[in-house]
Design an enzyme around this catalytic site. Sequence first.
Site, PDB file in Angstrom:
ATOM      1  N   GLU A 129      44.177  35.030  43.363  1.00 18.63           N
ATOM      2  CA  GLU A 129      44.199  35.930  44.503  1.00 18.63           C
ATOM      3  C   GLU A 129      43.480  35.252  45.669  1.00 18.63           C
ATOM      4  O   GLU A 129      42.411  34.694  45.466  1.00 18.63           O
ATOM      5  CB  GLU A 129      43.488  37.260  44.195  1.00 18.63           C
ATOM      6  N   GLY A 269      32.972  37.563  43.928  1.00 20.52           N
ATOM      7  CA  GLY A 269      32.221  38.184  42.835  1.00 20.52           C
ATOM      8  C   GLY A 269      32.911  38.057  41.493  1.00 20.52           C
ATOM      9  O   GLY A 269      32.330  37.578  40.522  1.00 20.52           O
ATOM     10  N   ALA A 270      34.165  38.487  41.442  1.00 23.87           N
ATOM     11  CA  ALA A 270      34.899  38.462  40.181  1.00 23.87           C
ATOM     12  C   ALA A 270      36.362  38.732  40.472  1.00 23.87           C
ATOM     13  O   ALA A 270      36.724  39.082  41.600  1.00 23.87           O
ATOM     14  CB  ALA A 270      34.362  39.522  39.221  1.00 23.87           C
ATOM     15  N   GLU A 272      40.126  40.429  38.818  1.00 25.05           N
ATOM     16  CA  GLU A 272      40.696  41.366  37.847  1.00 25.05           C
ATOM     17  C   GLU A 272      41.959  40.886  37.143  1.00 25.05           C
ATOM     18  O   GLU A 272      42.769  41.721  36.723  1.00 25.05           O
ATOM     19  CB  GLU A 272      40.998  42.682  38.564  1.00 25.05           C
ATOM     20  N   ASN A 273      42.168  39.575  36.980  1.00 25.20           N
ATOM     21  CA  ASN A 273      43.372  39.083  36.304  1.00 25.20           C
ATOM     22  C   ASN A 273      43.685  39.915  35.063  1.00 25.20           C
ATOM     23  O   ASN A 273      42.793  40.256  34.297  1.00 25.20           O
ATOM     24  CB  ASN A 273      43.170  37.629  35.861  1.00 25.20           C
ATOM     25  N   HIS A 305      34.127  47.697  38.471  1.00 17.64           N
ATOM     26  CA  HIS A 305      35.111  47.451  39.537  1.00 17.64           C
ATOM     27  C   HIS A 305      36.334  46.708  38.997  1.00 17.64           C
ATOM     28  O   HIS A 305      37.469  47.145  39.184  1.00 17.64           O
ATOM     29  CB  HIS A 305      34.436  46.663  40.661  1.00 17.64           C
ATOM     30  N   GLU A 306      36.097  45.603  38.333  1.00 18.68           N
ATOM     31  CA  GLU A 306      37.236  44.794  37.842  1.00 18.68           C
ATOM     32  C   GLU A 306      38.000  45.563  36.771  1.00 18.68           C
ATOM     33  O   GLU A 306      39.227  45.518  36.716  1.00 18.68           O
ATOM     34  CB  GLU A 306      36.780  43.435  37.317  1.00 18.68           C
ATOM     35  N   HIS A 309      40.276  48.128  38.317  1.00 17.11           N
ATOM     36  CA  HIS A 309      41.466  47.514  38.911  1.00 17.11           C
ATOM     37  C   HIS A 309      42.652  47.517  37.943  1.00 17.11           C
ATOM     38  O   HIS A 309      43.789  47.411  38.388  1.00 17.11           O
ATOM     39  CB  HIS A 309      41.184  46.058  39.291  1.00 17.11           C
ATOM     40  N   GLU A 328      41.520  47.715  46.996  1.00 15.74           N
ATOM     41  CA  GLU A 328      40.086  47.417  47.097  1.00 15.74           C
ATOM     42  C   GLU A 328      39.263  48.622  47.550  1.00 15.74           C
ATOM     43  O   GLU A 328      38.217  48.923  46.979  1.00 15.74           O
ATOM     44  CB  GLU A 328      39.836  46.207  47.994  1.00 15.74           C
TER      45      GLU A 328
HETATM   46  N1  ARG Z   1      40.172  41.151  43.786  1.00 18.27           N
HETATM   47  C1  ARG Z   1      38.839  40.598  43.717  1.00 18.27           C
HETATM   48  C2  ARG Z   1      37.915  41.811  43.695  1.00 18.27           C
HETATM   49  O1  ARG Z   1      37.768  42.432  42.726  1.00 18.27           O
HETATM   50  C3  ARG Z   1      38.509  39.705  44.855  1.00 18.27           C
HETATM   51  C4  ARG Z   1      39.056  38.321  44.716  1.00 18.27           C
HETATM   52  C5  ARG Z   1      39.519  37.774  46.009  1.00 18.27           C
HETATM   53  N2  ARG Z   1      39.312  36.367  46.094  1.00 18.27           N
HETATM   54  C6  ARG Z   1      39.652  35.647  47.160  1.00 18.27           C
HETATM   55  N3  ARG Z   1      39.377  34.405  47.126  1.00 18.27           N
HETATM   56  N4  ARG Z   1      40.221  36.134  48.201  1.00 18.27           N
HETATM   57  O2  ARG Z   1      37.406  42.274  44.645  1.00 18.27           O
HETATM   58 ZN    ZN Z   2      38.350  44.399  43.905  1.00 16.30          ZN
END
Ligand code: ARG
Ligand code: ZN
Length: 880
Positions: A129, A269-270, A272-273, A305-306, A309, A328
Site C-alpha cells: 500500500e 505504523g503497520a 493490514e495485508n 486498527h489493523e 481493517h 482509514e
Molecule cells: N493502511 C495502513 C494503516 O493501517 C497504512 C499503510 C500505508 N503505507 C504507506 N506507505 N502509504 O494505516
Molecule cells: Zn489503517
Amino acid sequence: MRDATPQTVYLKDYTPPEYLIDSVELDFDLDAQHTQVNSRLTMRRNPESAAAGVSLVLTGEELELISIQLDGNPLTESDFTINLETMTIQQVPQQRAFVISIENRINPKANTALEGLYLSSSMLCTQCEAQGFRKITWFLDRPDVMTRFKTTLSADKTQYPVLLSNGNKIGHGDLANNRHWVSWEDPFAKPCYLFALVAGQLECVSDSFTTMSGREIALEIFVEQHNVDKCAHAMQSLKNAMRWDEDSYGLEYDLDLYMIVAVDHFNMGAMENKGLNVFNTKFVLARPDTATDSDYEHIEGVIGHEYFHNWSGNRVTCRDWFQLSLKEGFTVFRDQQFTGDRTSQAVKRIQDVNALRTRQFAEDASPLAHPIRPEAYIEINNFYTLTVYEKGAEVVRMLQTLLGAEGFRKGCDLYFQRHDGQAVTCEDFVNAMEAANGVELSQFRRWYSQAGTPVLTVSQHYDADAQQLHLTIQQSCPPTPHQPDKAPLHIPVKLGLLAADGSPATFVINGQQQTDITLNLTEAEQSFVFDELAEKPVLSLLRGFSAPVNLNMPRSLEELAFLFKHDSDTFNRWEAGQQLVVQVIFGLIEDLHNHLPLHLNALVVEAFHSLLNAEADDLSYQALLLTLPDESYLAGQMTVIDVDAIHHAREFVKTTLAHALEDDFNRVYLIHHRDESGKFDADAIGRRRLKNACLSYLSQLESSDSYTLILAQFEQAHNMTDQMAALSVIVNSQHPAKASCLDKFYQQWQQEALVIDKWFALQASSYMPNTFATVQALMQHPAFDMKTPNRVRALIGAFSQANPVHFHAKDGEGYRFLADQVLALNTLNPQIASRMVTSLAQWRRYDKGRQKLMKQQLQRIVMTEQLSKDVYEIASKSLA
Ligand code: ARG
Ligand code: ZN
C-alpha cells in the site's frame, strides 16, 4: 526520481478499469539481491468499461523484464513497450479471457524506499500500500481490481526457513541446493495493495481464538529470536480486538489463520495485508522494562486498527485512493472506540482531541490543507495524513452522534452487507447510513469535500425576566488552497448547562425538558432559546468535542475555573482547565512583549491546589487535568507564532505552580509512588501517570531535594514508564547527573533498538541549551542510521517536530539542518523525506525573519535535481 514536472492525478478523472484480473499465480524465487518473480495473470475485458481500444496497460516500476507471453506465446519487442511506470501490450483478446505470463527480476537489497519487496535486517518483506506492488511485477495496481492470489515462495532453507504469504498454506516441499518452497492461497479476492510476503529466520509465537460462531483461528506472531519475550501483550491485544469487533460490530474473522510479522524497517505504523499483517516492531514488542504504559496502549490500539481493517478496508475496500478515508477514518474511529473501552473513554478522547488539535488543525491551517477526500494528488503516499485519518475519524464520529449509537450500528451493518467483496466510495458509506436510518445527509457530505477547520463564534445572553438563555452560534471556515469560499456545514453541537452550585441545570427546549442536548447547526448563523432557567446558567459547549472545530467564545477565568471544578462532561472539564491556562499564558506572553514582570493569576494556583487535594477515581484522567497545554497547541492559537515567548511563559506557569504547590506535588507523588512494575491495570498505570506528572512539576524546582528524588526514581525503576519519566525530566533540567544517566541508559539498553530510539528522541527534543550541537553529534553516533525510519524519526523527526525552540532558532540553522537531511533522505527513502519536509510548510505562521529563512530552505529543496515526487509535492505546495 523525477525528470519532468510530475503528473497530478484527479478524482474527477476516475474511470473503471478496462481489464480485470480474475486470478493470479505468483512464483517468487527469493534472494536478497536477485529475486525472480514469475506471474500468470488470468485476465479479461471489464464489461463495465466504456473505453475503446485493444491495448492493455499494466503498471510496473524499477523492474527488469526477463520474458513475457500472451496465452503461452512469447511476445517480441514490437508487441509491447515499457516506460518508467507502465508496460503497454499493443493488442490483447477482447472477447474472451487471456493469460499474460511475465518473468521479471528485482533487487530487494537495493530497495531503501521500503515499498515493494525489501530487505529488513535479514528478512525479506513487502509493503504494497498504496502502490508498492508495481515494484514487484507488472499488474493493474489499483484498488478496484480485485484478484484471487496463489503464491509460491522458494528460497534458501537456512537463510529463509519461514516463508509466508496471504491466506492458507496449501503445500510445501524441498528443492535441490538446500532450497525449499511453500505455497499459499488466499480464497478472498483482494486488491494487490493487500498482498504480502515475508521470508526469514523467524520465531513463531502462537495462540488461538474461538470466534462467536465457534470457529478456531490460529494466531501467529513472527519475530526475530531475541524478541520472542516481547510478544505476549501483542497477542493478548489481538484476542481483545477480535472479541471486541464481534461484540461491538458483530464482525467475525474469516480465514483460519491470522499472522503478524514484526519488522525493524517500516515507513509507517503497520499494514493490514490480508491474513498477514506486517508491523513496525514499535507496535508489537513490549516488556515491562522496555516499553512504557503509553507504548502498551499504542500497541493494543494499532493491533486493533489493523485487525479491524479486515472488514473496514479488506472485505470492503476503496474504489480509488481518493477514498482512503473510507477505510482509514472509519478504522481509526473503530480503534478509538476499542481503546476507550479497554482503558478510559475520558482519557482516550482527550488524547485524541489533543493530537487532532495540535497536529491536524495545523495541517488544516497550512498550505497542505486538503479535504478528508482529496481531489488531486501527485504522490498518494503524501495523503496518509492526519486529515484523512484523524479528521476522517471525527467525521465518522459525528455521524454516530447524529444517528445515535444504534442508528450508526444499523448503518454499518447495511454498509458491510451491501458492499462485502466490493471496492467502494465514501459516498456509498454515507448512502448506507442514510438508507438504514431513513435520514437525509446531503449537507453533511460537505465534510468530505471541504478542507479547513471551521470556527464557531458563540454569543449568549441571559434574560432574567423571561428566565431564558439565548444562544447564537455563527459558523465560518477560513479559506484553504483552491477553496476560497466555504458553504455552511452540518455540525452537531453537544451542550449542557450548569447551575450556580455546579450541578446540571434542567432547561426546556422545543417544549422538552432536558439536561443536555445535541444541537444541529446547519446555517451560517443560528439562534437557540433555552427556557425555564430561574438563574443564569454556565454554558458547557461542544461536550465530548462533538465536532472538529475551533471555538471562539469569550469566557472569564472565573467561569473556566468553575467548569474545571464542576463540569460533569469529562472532556469539557479538562478543556476548561486547558483554556484557563491558555488565557493566562497569552496574558503572560503579552506582558513579555511589553517587558512587564510576570505574575501568575491566583485562580490557576487555586484550581490546581483543589485538584491536587480532591478525590479521584480515574488517575490517568487526573494526570491529564494536571498537564499544561503543549507548546505546539499554544502555537496553533497564535497569529504570529513566538516560540520563545510561548516556552518562557509556559515554563513560568509550571515553575510558579511547582513552588506554590510543592508540598502538594510531593505528597501526591509519595502516595502513588510504589513498586508495582509489570502491573498494567488502569490503577497502576494511573498511579504512574499521576506520580510522574507531579515529578515533572517538582523537577522545575531544580532543588537538591528534587534532584535526589528524580535520581532515585531513575535508578530504582523497574519499568520503562518510570525510568523514562525520570530521564526525561533529567534531560530537560540542569541535573548534575545528566550525562552519566544518559550514558548509563545507553549502556543498559544498547541491544534494544526501540529503547535506543527513545534515547535519541529524548535528547533531540530537549529544551536545554546546546541541543542543536547534541543533535549534530548524534547524527554521527554509531547507532544512528539514515536507512532505519524509526531512528530517523527519533532524531530528525523529534528535533524538527517536537522541539520548537531549537528547531526555530533565529539563525535558521535548524531549518538548514532539516533541509540537508531531507535531501539526503530524498534518494534513500522519499516517503520519509517528504514527511520531514512538512515542518517547513507552516512558514507563513512565523515572524518575517523566520519566514524568509524557512522559505529559503523550501526553495533550495524544490530547486534540487532528481527530486522524488513525494518531496516535490510537499515542498512545492508549501511554497504556493
Ligand atoms: N493502511 C495502513 C494503516 O493501517 C497504512 C499503510 C500505508 N503505507 C504507506 N506507505 N502509504 O494505516
Ligand atoms: Zn489503517
